[in-house]
Enzyme design. Structure first.
Site, PDB file in Angstrom:
ATOM      1  N   SER A  98       4.161   3.444  -3.693  1.00  0.00           N
ATOM      2  CA  SER A  98       3.061   2.326  -3.492  1.00  0.00           C
ATOM      3  C   SER A  98       2.396   1.693  -4.809  1.00  0.00           C
ATOM      4  CB  SER A  98       1.592   3.392  -2.950  1.00  0.00           C
ATOM      5  OG  SER A  98       0.765   2.521  -3.273  1.00  0.00           O
ATOM      6  N   TYR A 106      -4.714   9.349  -1.311  1.00  0.00           N
ATOM      7  CA  TYR A 106      -3.857   8.882  -1.677  1.00  0.00           C
ATOM      8  C   TYR A 106      -2.720   8.386  -2.721  1.00  0.00           C
ATOM      9  CZ  TYR A 106      -0.414   5.104   0.607  1.00  0.00           C
ATOM     10  OH  TYR A 106       0.152   3.923   0.696  1.00  0.00           O
TER      11      TYR A 106
HETATM   12  N1  LIG Z   1       1.280  -1.470   4.331  1.00  0.00           N
HETATM   13  C1  LIG Z   1       0.800  -1.582   2.931  1.00  0.00           C
HETATM   14  O1  LIG Z   1       0.178  -2.129   2.547  1.00  0.00           O
HETATM   15  C2  LIG Z   1       1.870  -0.268   2.560  1.00  0.00           C
HETATM   16  C3  LIG Z   1       1.589  -0.513   1.073  1.00  0.00           C
HETATM   17  C4  LIG Z   1       2.421   0.886  -0.149  1.00  0.00           C
HETATM   18  C5  LIG Z   1       3.003   1.655   1.009  1.00  0.00           C
HETATM   19  N2  LIG Z   1       3.266   1.452   1.775  1.00  0.00           N
HETATM   20  C6  LIG Z   1       3.508   3.009   2.501  1.00  0.00           C
HETATM   21  O2  LIG Z   1       4.608   2.231   3.020  1.00  0.00           O
HETATM   22  C7  LIG Z   1       4.457   3.860   4.096  1.00  0.00           C
HETATM   23  C8  LIG Z   1       4.469   2.877   5.803  1.00  0.00           C
HETATM   24  O3  LIG Z   1       3.694   2.510   6.045  1.00  0.00           O
HETATM   25  P1  LIG Z   1       3.469   1.970   7.299  1.00  0.00           P
HETATM   26  O4  LIG Z   1       2.114   0.822   6.207  1.00  0.00           O
HETATM   27  O5  LIG Z   1       3.893   1.285   7.431  1.00  0.00           O
HETATM   28  O6  LIG Z   1       1.971   2.458   7.586  1.00  0.00           O
HETATM   29  P2  LIG Z   1       2.130   2.327   9.859  1.00  0.00           P
HETATM   30  O7  LIG Z   1       0.601   3.726  10.101  1.00  0.00           O
HETATM   31  O8  LIG Z   1       2.011   0.849  10.182  1.00  0.00           O
HETATM   32  O9  LIG Z   1       3.477   3.163  10.135  1.00  0.00           O
HETATM   33  C9  LIG Z   1       3.440   4.232   9.524  1.00  0.00           C
HETATM   34  C10 LIG Z   1       4.312   5.528  10.944  1.00  0.00           C
HETATM   35  O10 LIG Z   1       4.439   6.853  10.495  1.00  0.00           O
HETATM   36  C11 LIG Z   1       4.597   7.480  11.568  1.00  0.00           C
HETATM   37  N3  LIG Z   1       4.147   8.697  11.429  1.00  0.00           N
HETATM   38  C12 LIG Z   1       2.950   9.212  10.555  1.00  0.00           C
HETATM   39  N4  LIG Z   1       2.339  10.817   9.866  1.00  0.00           N
HETATM   40  C13 LIG Z   1       3.552  11.084  10.740  1.00  0.00           C
HETATM   41  C14 LIG Z   1       4.362  12.369  10.356  1.00  0.00           C
HETATM   42  N5  LIG Z   1       3.294  13.587  10.140  1.00  0.00           N
HETATM   43  N6  LIG Z   1       5.744  12.591  11.144  1.00  0.00           N
HETATM   44  C15 LIG Z   1       6.305  11.424  11.074  1.00  0.00           C
HETATM   45  N7  LIG Z   1       5.634   9.971  11.065  1.00  0.00           N
HETATM   46  C16 LIG Z   1       4.638  10.222  11.186  1.00  0.00           C
HETATM   47  C17 LIG Z   1       3.068   7.058  12.566  1.00  0.00           C
HETATM   48  O11 LIG Z   1       2.700   7.241  13.752  1.00  0.00           O
HETATM   49  C18 LIG Z   1       3.776   5.591  12.356  1.00  0.00           C
HETATM   50  O12 LIG Z   1       4.491   5.029  13.149  1.00  0.00           O
HETATM   51  C19 LIG Z   1       3.763   5.242   3.827  1.00  0.00           C
HETATM   52  O13 LIG Z   1       4.235   5.602   3.136  1.00  0.00           O
HETATM   53  C20 LIG Z   1       3.321   3.427   3.340  1.00  0.00           C
HETATM   54  O14 LIG Z   1       2.283   4.648   2.394  1.00  0.00           O
HETATM   55  C21 LIG Z   1       2.690   0.909   2.618  1.00  0.00           C
END
Ligand SMILES: NC(=O)c1ccc[n+]([C@@H]2O[C@H](COP(=O)([O-])OP(=O)(O)OC[C@H]3O[C@@H](n4cnc5c(N)ncnc54)[C@H](O)[C@@H]3O)[C@@H](O)[C@H]2O)c1
Length: 266
Positions: free
Chosen positions: A157, A170
């Site tokens: 991230s 985080y």
């Molecule tokens: N959205 C952003 O701006 C952003 C920025 C930087 C990094 N990220 C990272 O990208 C990744 C995905 O994020 P996103 O925005 O798609 O989030 P999201 O919440 O849309 O999707 C995350 C998915 O992970 C699943 N999940 C959560 N806990 C879990 C567990 N214990 N075991 C298995 N599955 C699990 C959830 O059910 C969900 O389907 C994460 O690691 C997040 O930190 C996101």
């Protein structure tokens, strides 16, 4: 220095980025970035193993990929629980087949001011965003080492580098994931396994809904980003395909930031 190469010549043209014949496991891929990356890897030729902790989400995601003609299977497990990871992945090679690409994507937020953050919120975020990458990689790596081929992509991230109030847990987890990425790279590089981080900037998903809903914060992100916009999950596909493909066979321990330039700007 003799300089003799021990590496075969890479494929050329489109084959450099092709994932045909490879199988990718993407954690937390029931929705959001994980699902979009899974689809992108499938479009590049990989067969896909989706994972989520939410059964309905997982079922719908698998059905969606299959409906579009992609090879997809679902594995329901909790990436943060050792027993759950072991139960799902210990026999995966004989049931589903070898895993060539692992995307450690599952992640959560539990926002709170640091001085009043409950230990439970601190621990949950460390478990799902950091410890999970250790647990799932540890379960998948023996086959990669045996076959001398593997690609690990840890979804880091912007918060691996910079933070903001209410996300100390985080930021600590994603900073740790950056260093775990480098540790994996130095430990497993000798086995022809490359580990890299993909660090998204601000991407519109359910995880960032509270930020999008705050007009001041939403504008702050947009104005600070040289691209002048928020990212969408599909903005990350090219980098993921690169890091999963033969094109990155000598790229190891890097963090590729996909943020529209935010980290480069003051
Ligand atoms: N959205 C952003 O701006 C952003 C920025 C930087 C990094 N990220 C990272 O990208 C990744 C995905 O994020 P996103 O925005 O798609 O989030 P999201 O919440 O849309 O999707 C995350 C998915 O992970 C699943 N999940 C959560 N806990 C879990 C567990 N214990 N075991 C298995 N599955 C699990 C959830 O059910 C969900 O389907 C994460 O690691 C997040 O930190 C996101």
């Amino acid at each position: 220095m003799s300089g003799a190469s021990t590496s075969p010549l890479p494929p050329t043209g489109g084959a450099l980025f092709s994932l045909h014949g490879r199988r990718a496991l993407v954690t937390g891929s029931g929705q959001g970035i994980g699902l979009t990356l899974a689809r992108g890897l499938a479009q590049a030729g990989a067969s896909i193993v989706l994972n989520d902790v939410d059964p309905l989400r997982l079922e719908e995601a698998v059905a969606g990929l299959k409906a579009d003609g992609f090879a997809a299977t679902g594995l329901l497990f909790n990436v943060a629980e050792e027993a759950s990871v072991q139960a799902a992945l210990s026999g995966v090679e004989s049931t589903i087949g070898p895993i060539d690409i692992l995307v450690n994507n599952a992640g959560i937020h539990r926002r709170a001011p640091l001085e009043s953050m409950p230990l439970e919120s601190w621990q949950a975020v460390l478990d799902v965003n950091l410890t999970s990458a250790f647990l799932v990689s540890r379960a998948v790596i023996p086959g990669m080492i045996r076959r001398r081929i593997g690609k690990l992509i840890n979804i880091c991230s912007l918060n691996s580098e910079i933070s903001r109030p209410t996300i100390s847990n985080y930021s600590a987890a994603k900073g740790g994931l950056k260093m775990l990425t480098r540790a994996m790279a130095v430990e497993w590089g000798i086995h022809n396994v490359q580990t890299n981080g993909l660090a998204p900037g601000y991407i519109r998903t359910s995880l960032t809904t509270p930020v999008v809903a705050d007009p001041v914060l939403e504008r702050h992100i947009r104005v600070r980003t040289p691209a002048g916009r928020w990212g969408e999950p599909h903005d990350l596909i090219g980098a993921a395909v690169f890091l999963a493909s033969p094109a990155s066979d000598f790229v190891n321990g890097q963090i590729l930031t996909i943020d529209g330039g935010l980290l480069a700007s003051l």
